[in-house]
Each structure stands twice: as structure tokens, then as C-alpha cells.
Design an enzyme around this catalytic site. Structure first.
Site, PDB file in Angstrom:
ATOM      1  N   GLU A 129       1.035  -1.210  -0.069  1.00  0.00           N
ATOM      2  CA  GLU A 129       0.025   0.350  -0.417  1.00  0.00           C
ATOM      3  C   GLU A 129       0.997   1.516   0.068  1.00  0.00           C
ATOM      4  O   GLU A 129       0.582   1.948  -0.595  1.00  0.00           O
ATOM      5  CB  GLU A 129      -0.143  -0.063   1.481  1.00  0.00           C
ATOM      6  CG  GLU A 129      -2.237  -1.190   1.630  1.00  0.00           C
ATOM      7  CD  GLU A 129      -1.683  -2.410   2.175  1.00  0.00           C
ATOM      8  OE1 GLU A 129      -0.406  -2.242   2.133  1.00  0.00           O
ATOM      9  OE2 GLU A 129      -1.888  -3.198   1.773  1.00  0.00           O
ATOM     10  N   HIS A 133      18.263   7.518 -10.377  1.00  0.00           N
ATOM     11  CA  HIS A 133      17.381   7.001  -9.728  1.00  0.00           C
ATOM     12  C   HIS A 133      15.839   8.432  -9.169  1.00  0.00           C
ATOM     13  O   HIS A 133      15.709   8.709  -8.738  1.00  0.00           O
ATOM     14  CB  HIS A 133      18.179   6.535  -8.048  1.00  0.00           C
ATOM     15  CG  HIS A 133      18.139   5.310  -8.628  1.00  0.00           C
ATOM     16  ND1 HIS A 133      19.818   4.520  -8.704  1.00  0.00           N
ATOM     17  CD2 HIS A 133      18.026   4.386  -7.932  1.00  0.00           C
ATOM     18  CE1 HIS A 133      20.533   4.021  -8.824  1.00  0.00           C
ATOM     19  NE2 HIS A 133      18.640   2.871  -8.181  1.00  0.00           N
TER      20      HIS A 133
END
Ligand code: GLN
Ligand code: ZN
Length: 772
Positions: free
Chosen positions: A16, A708
């Protein structure tokens, strides 16, 4: 006897947190919605642990991105470059900007450096310190979370990284000081936090000082002594749990045991023998407790209750039940959440599943072990004990584990199997002749963006909603477009893009014998990135080629070279849950032979450049230096076994990222890859300092931009980095490439960045010609 948990997974059992974070970054959900997701995960975790019977339930183990970054914000260690950004942005956006960089309106800040958390595959954000560093209480997250747990009736145990480990995890950004010198400035902030926590009713705090498992200098050891003496002096009633994990206290044991703390936590999975050392040492103060980390937080095997109970009994005999806690070996953030969610027989058979335990099951094991050891045994505990014994017995003899052909092949490996035919000096001439690459050849690390479409195809294919033929056709189209983009942008050595791969280890594991998979066994790697490590339960072999079809297809599309792309044996080992019934080195050698067969098959299929990724070599290093040589010996040999089956003019690449490589440069050179591409840009090529002293013999591509971050660097920035590289490495050895694979990026930024990268290489070529 109390039960103790060091930390619980915070990603949520269905990831989640990852999903909410990514929606928030994409501007698709509000701050409130994200905060709500965090709250829900924390409350669920606490309630679960309370229901199962954990006495010391951790708080502040939650993080939206990383617990080290949380602490940097807690103590106000916010690097200068974010100050302006902080003025006009929310706390949360500042936090994420530090983690990921941000390009917003006219603001443009680069991310902080990221590196591996000890010998795990978890990455933390490296604190940055200056000589005149100031610390002040900036975020009260730790206090807020303690209060939040109280609202549901739980007095939690706040977890803080200890001051010494925090400083050691960071980096000096200026010359002429050592970060440990900052301790006196940092401690007052810790005092302030402790005061606030005590006001709220906290009586026991867990301080993680995992550096106690490393070789410390006298200065660092003195800092530990000072820290805990001062905390004790200021807060005589505070109970401190001092947590060390991932290895023994080693030479630090006397220092550690002299500290005025209430409880020492020991990782008895990594280091079972230290229990004897401590009990026999007479160094433990009369009322001090020990927390026995018997349940493995780093692996997924069921606990061996019989073995654990022996250790526990030994401790009880010496100290009595009041001074013994039963716990997890380390935080469970390195374990997947819940084995009960694994219901797919095809991935994970019942036979293998009976040998496993994930975070929730581990918490249950801790409680059952406590009950078994205190003779408060219910029928349930007794049944658990019996089931545990049966499962562990079956594992010893299971036929799905043992394969004689593999064992024999490992036994008959010869010296020559780990050597190329000729040294690099000879090979490089042949490769130059057959490959005909320009100076500063450009390439990428392998993967291209895994778009939502690509991922949806895979999901549909797995569900059976796409046939193999339909799925392959879609992947082929994506691969072809990627090849065309690379051709058009002028990249020299192409890749196929890895669209068929979910993950660089899982993809191989799925095709190798001896591996099992989970459906939901996610573990946080960094920020919102989660990985699902395969479970190596048996002897490893390769029933058939794994990547040849895709490499061949991509090569058929273009006259330029396409690099074959494999994951190396050490990385497959390191990023899997590994057998604990044979040495890691044996498992690694088995994998190396399987990869070797693949390399040979790629060569046969006409692939002249083959990359064997080993990003995890460094993180496999034991924490204590005395054990390095042994590890490096078998790990490097495994890589060489995988790479040495080919002719001299086949060029072997390897790739590494996100680690400090300076101290193992000799070993990296010993891998004898023809080319290494390596992460460098976040640290502004600091890594290359090591090359100034060490003449790296083979070719090297220091990453020139950080993948990244969504930020697009300019070609001038990259030229700048390349010039730095060229000042320490002869230019004929240099390659130009990003830091790592591009799978997490969007196409838009990827294209822009790579076009800039090719421009940078062209500028370098022109400059090189002018010199001549
Ligand atoms: N070839 C892999 C990729 O490009 C390498 C990834 C890595 O180093 N972590 O994704
Ligand atoms: Zn990488």
C-alpha cells in the site's frame, strides 16, 4: 519472559505504501491521502503485534521513504542546497526532494546519495555533514508516532538509530574533520527527543547501533561509551535496549557490555556463539537483560524451535527468565509480510511453503518460543512445536532439494574453469579488432522504462488473458522501438531493454531449477521500490536457455552490437532468500555454472558482448574484515566461472552500483571483466579517487548520470564528470553510460537524458582529437 520485536515491515502487506507514494509523486493523490495510508499501516502493524502477544512493540519503525533520512530530518541535518526549496515547499515535499531530487517550477535540486544498509539489499539515504554542522530538533516524527500508538492503547518502544551509528552512516562533505567529532553537537538533540518521549510516557527506547558489529576504531568506541554514559546520566530512569545485529559484537564486546543500558540485543542467527561468550565473560552487570534474537529477520525459513530452545534455555539457566527477552534477530523490514497470502500452488508448493515463515509468522514464532521456554504451554503451542519439528525434519530429506548431477559438477570444477583463455591485454586487442568501437563508446546498463503498459501485458499474460504469442508480439514491438531509439540517438552498444523481465533476479530464478516464488513476498529495497526475492530451496541447475531468444531477436534488428544481459551468480545469491542448509558458497557455485552455460549459449547465438551484472558483490561482504578474504575468494571465483567459457574476442561486461568500491578495487579487477560499468554520479565521481592510486587494468564506464532521479542532466554536467574521470583513467579505457538500468524511469526523461549523454561523449571525442 518478554517478547521483543525490533521493527515491522512498513510497506503494507499489499504494498500500500509504495502505491500511495507513487500516486502522490505523480500528483494523483493529496498529502492527506498519503498520510492516511501511512497511519493505516502503522495502526494495523501495532494491532497485529499486540494481538499476537509481542510485549515490546516498536514505533518509529515506519517510514515514508527511509529511516535514516527520517532521522536526518529529525535532527535537522538538512544540506544547504535544500534550504531555499524548504522555504516554499511542504515538509513532505522537502523530505522527498532530499530522497529523490526535485525539478519543480524554477527549482532544481539533486537527491542525496543512497547506499546499502550494511550487508542487506535495503538502501538508505546517506546523511551529509559539514564541519560546522548544526543539529536541532526539526521533526518530531518519533514522538508523534509514540503518541499515535498510545491512542490505541499501546505503549510502544520507540526505535532510534543511535547517535554514533547515525554519524557513521553519513559522509563528510568538507575536508578537515571527522563526522564523529560532531557527537557533542548531536547529543543535545537526542536528549531533547528523549525528554519529549519520556513526557509522553515512554520508559524504554531501542537504540540501534549496528556499527557495534563492525571493526570500530578507538575513537568510535570512545564515542559509544560517551554517548550511553551521557544518556544514562541525563535520564537515569530510562531503559535502553541497545540493539546490535547482522553480526557479533566482535572486538567491541567489552566496550558494549560496559555500557549502562538495560538490555543488550544479540543477533543469535548470525552469531549464535556469542551467547556463550557473553554468559561466560562475567561482564554482564547484575541486572542487565539480554534480548535473544533467535528468529531470523533476514531469511524466510521457519525457525528451528529445538535449536532455539537450547539457546534460550542456556540463557535462562544463567540469568533467569526475568533477564531474558525472546526476539527477532533484527528488524523484520528485511522479511516479506505474510505467508498466509501465498495461496498459489504453482509458484510456491505446499511442500516448500511448510518450511517458511514471513514477518507475521515470525512474530508468532517469537511468542510460541517464549511460551515453550517458560512452560506456559498451551495446546496450541504444543501443536506448533510438533508441526515445526515435522517440517524441519522433512526438509532434511526432501527429494525436491537434492540433485546429484549438480553436486558432482560442482565437485569436479577445475582451476581453468575460472580463467579466460588469455589475459586482458591479449583479449582487448582481439575485441578492438572485431568490435570496432569509437573512443568513449556509449552504452546503457540494460533495462529501458517498464511502462504501465509493459507491466499490464505481463500481468495479463500471467493471468492467461494474453497468449504467449500475443505477449511475445507486444514485447517484440517494444524491443524494436527501443533498438530504433538507440540507433537514432547514436548509442554505440545497444541493449534489448529487458521488457520481458519483471526483476533481474526473479526472471532468472523462474527459469532455474531449485527456485520457488512468492506471489506477494515483497521486501523494501529503497523508497517505493520493492523486490520479491526468490526462494532458493534446492540444488540449482538450468534446464534450458533463458535469454538467448530475446538477445538473438534484438541483434537481428540492427547492424550495431547488442549486449546480452545476465544477472551474475553472486547477485542472484545475494538477492534471493538462500538455503541455510549448505554454505552460501556452494549455492553460489551452482548458480555460476548455470550462468556459464547461458553465456556460452549466447556466444553461440552470435552475441559478441555479454554483460553479467554483479551489483550485489559489495553488499555480500561480511561485516567483520577478518572474514572478507574468504568471501571474496569464492564470490570472485563464482563470477569468473560464469564468465570464462567464451572466446577471447567475446567481450564480457559487468555492472555494479550503489556501493563504496574503493576498498575492494583489487578484487573487482580480479573479476577480470573486460568492461565494468559502475555507479558514480551521485557521489560526483568520488569513487574514481581510488583509481588514482590503483591502475585499473581493464575498461570502465563510470556512470555519468543518476537514474534514480527523474532529473534530466545537461550534457555539460556529464562532460564535467567525464573530464574528472579522464583525469584519473586513460581515455582509451573509458566508456560512457548511466549509473544503472532505466526501468524505473519514464520514456520522456530517458530519451532526453540519453541524447544529452551521447552529446557529452561526442564532445569528449572532439576534445580528445584536438589534444592529438
Ligand atoms: N541490467 C540491469 C538493468 O539494467 C541492472 C540493474 C542493476 O544493476 N540493479 O536493470
Ligand atoms: Zn545498477
Amino acid at each position: 519472559m518478554k517478547t521483543n520485536n525490533l521493527g515491522y515491515p512498513r510497506i503494507g502487506s499489499n504494498r500500500e505504501l509504495k502505491k500511495a507514494n507513487e500516486l502522490y509523486w505523480a500528483g494523483k493523490i493529496t498529502t492527506e491521502a498519503l498520510l492516511k495510508t501511512g497511519e493505516k499501516i502503522r495502526l494495523e502493524n501495532w494491532k497485529l503485534q499486540a494481538a499476537i502477544g509481542i510485549d515490546f512493540i516498536p514505533s518509529n519503525d515506519f517510514s515514508f521513504y527511509d529511516q535514516v533520512l527520517d532521522l536526518s530530518l529529525t535532527v535537522g541535518a538538512i544540506p544547504e542546497r535544500y534550504h531555499e526549496f524548504a522555504e516554499t515547499n511542504s515538509f513532505l515535499d522537502l523530505y522527498f526532494a532530499m530522497a529523490r531530487g526535485a525539478q519543480k517550477n524554477d527549482q532544481d535540486v539533486v537527491a542525496m546519495e543512497m547506499t546499502k544498509w550494511f550487508d542487506t539489499n535495503y538502501h538508505y539515504i546517506v546523511p551529509e555533514f559539514t564541519k560546522n554542522q548544526k543539529f536541532y530538533l526539526f521533526s518530531e516524527k518519533v514522538v508523534d508516532e509514540f503518541k499515535e500508538a498510545k491512542t490505541i492503547g499501546i505503549t510502544s518502544k520507540p526505535v532510534l538509530i543511535g547517535p554514533v551509528s547515525y554519524l557513521l552512516l553519513g559522509k563528510e562533505k568538507e575536508a578537515d574533520f571527522h563526522r564523529i567529532d560532531l557527537l557533542d553537537k548531536l547529543l543535545p538533540v537526542y536528549f531533547e527527543i528523549i525528554t519529549k518521549l519520556q513526557c509522553e510516557g515512554a520508559s524504554e527506547i531501542q537504540f540501534d547501533e549496528p556499527f557495534l558489529a563492525l571493526n570500530l576504531t578507538d575513537l568510535e568506541r570512545a564515542a559509544i561509551v560517551k554517548t550511553y554514559n551521557q544518556i544514562h546520566k541525563q535520564f537515569p530512569t530510562l531503559k535502553i535496549q541497545l540493539a546490535n545485529y547482522f553480526d557479533c559484537f566482535g572486538n567491541n564486546i567489552e566496550t558494549a557490555l560496559s555500557l549502562p543500558v538495560d538490555t543488550f540485543h544479540l543477533d543469535l542467527v548470525r552469531c549464535p556463539l556469542q551467547l556463550d561468550d557473553i554468559l561466560e565473560s562475567n561482564l554482564l552487570a547484575p541486572n542487565t537483560k539480554i534480548s535473544l534474537g533467535v528468529v531470523d529477520g533476514r531469511n524466510i525459513w521457519k525457525n528451528d524451535f529445538k535449536k532455539s530452545l537450547q539457546l534460550i534455555q542456556k540463557a535462562i539457566d544463567a540469568l533467569g527468565t526475568d533477564r531474558v527477552l525472546i526476539g527477532t534477530s533484527c528488524s523484520l523490514i528485511h522479511s516479506p509480510c505474510d505467508l498466509d497470502l501465498e495461496t498459489n500452488e504453482e509458484n510456491l508448493s505446499t511442500e516448500v511453503k511448510q518450511w517458511l515463515a514471513f514477518a507475521k509468522q515470525k512474530i508468532e514464532e517469537v511468542v510460541v518460543l517464549r511460551n515453550l521456554a517458560t512452560n506456559e504451554i498451551t495446546e496450541y503451542d504444543q501443536a506448533q512445536f510438533e508441526a515445526n519439528t515435522v517440517a524441519n525434519e522433512k526438509r532434511k530429506t526432501a527429494t525436491i532439494i537434492h540433485n546429484d548431477a549438480v553436486k558432482n559438477r560442482v565437485a569436479s570444477i577445475e582451476e581453468n574453469d575460472s580463467k579466460r583463455n588469455n589475459p586482458f591485454a591479449v583479449r582487448s586487442i582481439q575485441q578492438a579488432k572485431s568490435l570496432q568501437l569509437p573512443l568513449f563508446p556509449t552504452t546503457t546498463i540494460g533495462s529501458f522504462p517498464q511502462t504501465p503498459e509493459v507491466r499490464s501485458w505481463r500481468a495479463k499474460f500471467k493471468k492467461g488473458d494474453l497468449s504467449t504469442k500475443e505477449y511475445d508480439a507486444l514485447l517484440k514491438k517494444e524491443t524494436e522501438e527501443t533498438i530504433r531509439f538507440q540507433e537514432q540517438s547514436g548509442i554505440d552498444v545497444l541493449v534489448h531493454g529487458e521488457f520481458e523481465r519483471n526483476d533481474m533476479v526473479e526472471y532468472f530464478g523462474e527459469q532455474l531449477a531449485g527456485f520457488a516464488f512468492t506471489k506477494n513476498g515483497w521486501v523494501q529495497s529503497y523508497g517505493s521500490r520493492c523486490v520479491k526475492p526468490p526462494v532458493i530451496y534446492g540444488d540449482v541447475s538450468r534446464p534450458s536457455p533463458m535469454t538467448v531468444k530475446w538477445a538473438e531477436y534484438a541483434q537481428s534488428l540492427t547492424p550495431k552490437w547488442v549486449k546480452g544481459m545476465l544477472t551474475g551468480p553472486v547477485t542472484i545469491l545475494q538477492w534471493s532468500f538462500v538455503r541455510d542448509d549448505q554454505p552460501r558458497s556452494t549455492t553460489c557455485t551452482q548458480i555460476a555454472l548455470a550462468i556459464r552455460d547461458e553465456v556460452v549459449d549466447l556466444e553461440k547465438a552470435g552475441i559478441k558482448i555479454i554483460q553479467i551484472d554483479e551489483p550485489a558483490i559489495r553488499e555480500g561482504l561480511p561485516l567483520q574484515k577478518e572474514e572478507w578474504a574468504n568471501y571474496l575468494d569464492w564470490a570472485i571465483k563464482a563470477f569468473r566461472i560464469s564468465a570464462s567459457g567464451v572466446a577471447d574476442d567475446t567481450q564480457i561486461h559487468t555492472h555494479m552500483c550503489y556501493s563504496e568500491f574503493n576498498d575492494i578495487i583489487q578484487n573487482i579487477a580480479d573479476m577480470d571483466a573486460d568492461v565494468i560499468t559502475i555507479e558514480c554520479s551521485r557521489s560526483q565521481m568520488e569513487l574514481l579517487d581510488a583509481f588514482a592510486d590503483f591502475k585499473y587494468p581493464n575498461e570502465i564506464g563510470p556512470g555519468v548520470y543518476d537514474i534514480h532521479s527523474p532529473r534530466v542532466p545537461s550534457n555539460d554536467e556529464m562532460v564535467n564528470l567525464l573530464e574528472k574521470a579522464a583525469s584519473v583513467i586513460p581515455i582509451k579505457q573509458l566508456w560512457v553510460n548511466p549509473d544503472c538500468g532505466l526501468k524505473t524511469r519514464h520514456w520522456d526523461e530517458t530519451k532526453k537524458a540519453l541524447i544529452e549523454m551521447v552529446k557529452a561523449a561526442q564532445k569528449m571525442r572532439v576534445a580528445a582529437l584536438e589534444v592529438v
